[in-house]
Design a protein around this motif. Structure first.
Motif, short mmCIF file in Angstrom:
data_model
loop_
_atom_site.label_atom_id
_atom_site.label_comp_id
_atom_site.label_asym_id
_atom_site.label_seq_id
_atom_site.Cartn_x
_atom_site.Cartn_y
_atom_site.Cartn_z
N PRO A 1 -34.91 7.26 -14.08
CA PRO A 1 -34.04 6.16 -13.82
C PRO A 1 -34.73 5.02 -13.07
O PRO A 1 -34.65 3.84 -13.83
CB PRO A 1 -32.90 6.72 -12.94
N PRO A 2 -35.60 5.26 -12.21
CA PRO A 2 -36.12 3.93 -11.63
C PRO A 2 -37.34 3.50 -12.48
O PRO A 2 -37.56 2.31 -12.51
CB PRO A 2 -36.89 4.62 -10.19
N THR A 3 -37.86 4.41 -13.17
CA THR A 3 -39.08 4.00 -14.20
C THR A 3 -38.41 3.33 -15.51
O THR A 3 -38.79 2.26 -15.95
CB THR A 3 -39.86 5.10 -14.63
N CYS A 4 -37.31 3.95 -16.16
CA CYS A 4 -37.03 3.49 -17.46
C CYS A 4 -35.61 2.74 -17.36
O CYS A 4 -35.22 2.24 -18.37
CB CYS A 4 -36.83 4.62 -18.40
N GLY A 5 -34.77 2.95 -16.46
CA GLY A 5 -33.60 2.32 -16.22
C GLY A 5 -32.63 2.78 -16.91
O GLY A 5 -31.25 2.38 -17.29
#
Length: 212
Positions: free
Chosen positions: A145-149
């Motif tokens: 989630p924090p890397t790819c949204g």
């Protein structure tokens, strides 16, 4: 379909990759399994470019993040290369970036047309399996989630019939996560390939080989 799936880079079988591809030429290097680690991204890329060049290949970095929302452009770009090289890192991050860019669907079409060879190691090999369940013991889905949204996906590209566990008995896995996962798969009767860093799975048309 031509696939070269390794635990670590070429394993002991760089000659078989060359046989799949033919004369070494251009290769698209996809490093997005390392996207969660920006401080190490450039050095990780360089660590793959150097050995490829030593074997006579002409590597070019292809960053899937640049093609989000441009799936048709990406497919045309991938089709320019006789070889894709997909390095290791976090399998869940790699899966998410393939989905976000449309590389997952494009790759399936290009491989079905035998338009290129896919070579992947570690995460790059695990990506092609039926699903990613169990790999959370080696790679952290929470980095997605924090890397790819987006949320992590648990489906692989399902281009090979078995799961893959890399780094068996390897110094790159000093805690033995791969060995324990292999034991769990065996106990559950889950078909898989447990690969040492020397071993490679090669798919050439209908023929599937485990090279030790």
């Amino acid at each position: 379909m031509r696939l070269f799936l390794a635990s670590y880079r070429f394993g002991k079988h760089a000659d078989r990759l060359a046989a799949l591809v033919g004369a070494p030429g251009r290769v698209a290097v996809i490093p997005n399994a390392c996207d969660a680690w920006p401080a190490a991204w450039s050095s990780a890329v360089t660590s793959d470019l150097v050995p490829l060049r030593k074997l006579g290949y002409a590597p070019e970095v292809l960053d899937l993040r640049e093609y989000v929302g441009r799936a048709a452009d990406l497919e045309r770009r991938l089709a320019e290369f006789p070889l894709l090289w997909v390095r290791g890192g976090n399998t869940f991050v790699l899966r998410a970036q393939f989905a976000r860019s449309g590389a997952d669907l494009a790759l399936a079409r290009l491989l079905a047309a035998d338009a290129l060879v896919y070579a992947g190691y570690s995460a790059g090999a695990c990506l092609l399996t039926p699903d990613l369940h169990g790999l959370e013991s080696m790679d952290d889905p929470r980095e997605v989630p924090p890397t790819c949204g987006v949320e992590p996906r648990w489906d692989g590209l399902n281009l090979v019939e078995r799961r893959i566990i890399p780094h068996i008995d390897s110094p790159t896995d000093p805690d033995g996560f791969g060995n324990r996962l292999a034991a769990d798969y065996r106990a559950a009767g889950i078909p898989h390939w447990a690969l040492t860093d020397d071993e490679v799975v090669v798919v050439d048309g209908d023929r599937v080989e485990l090279l030790r």
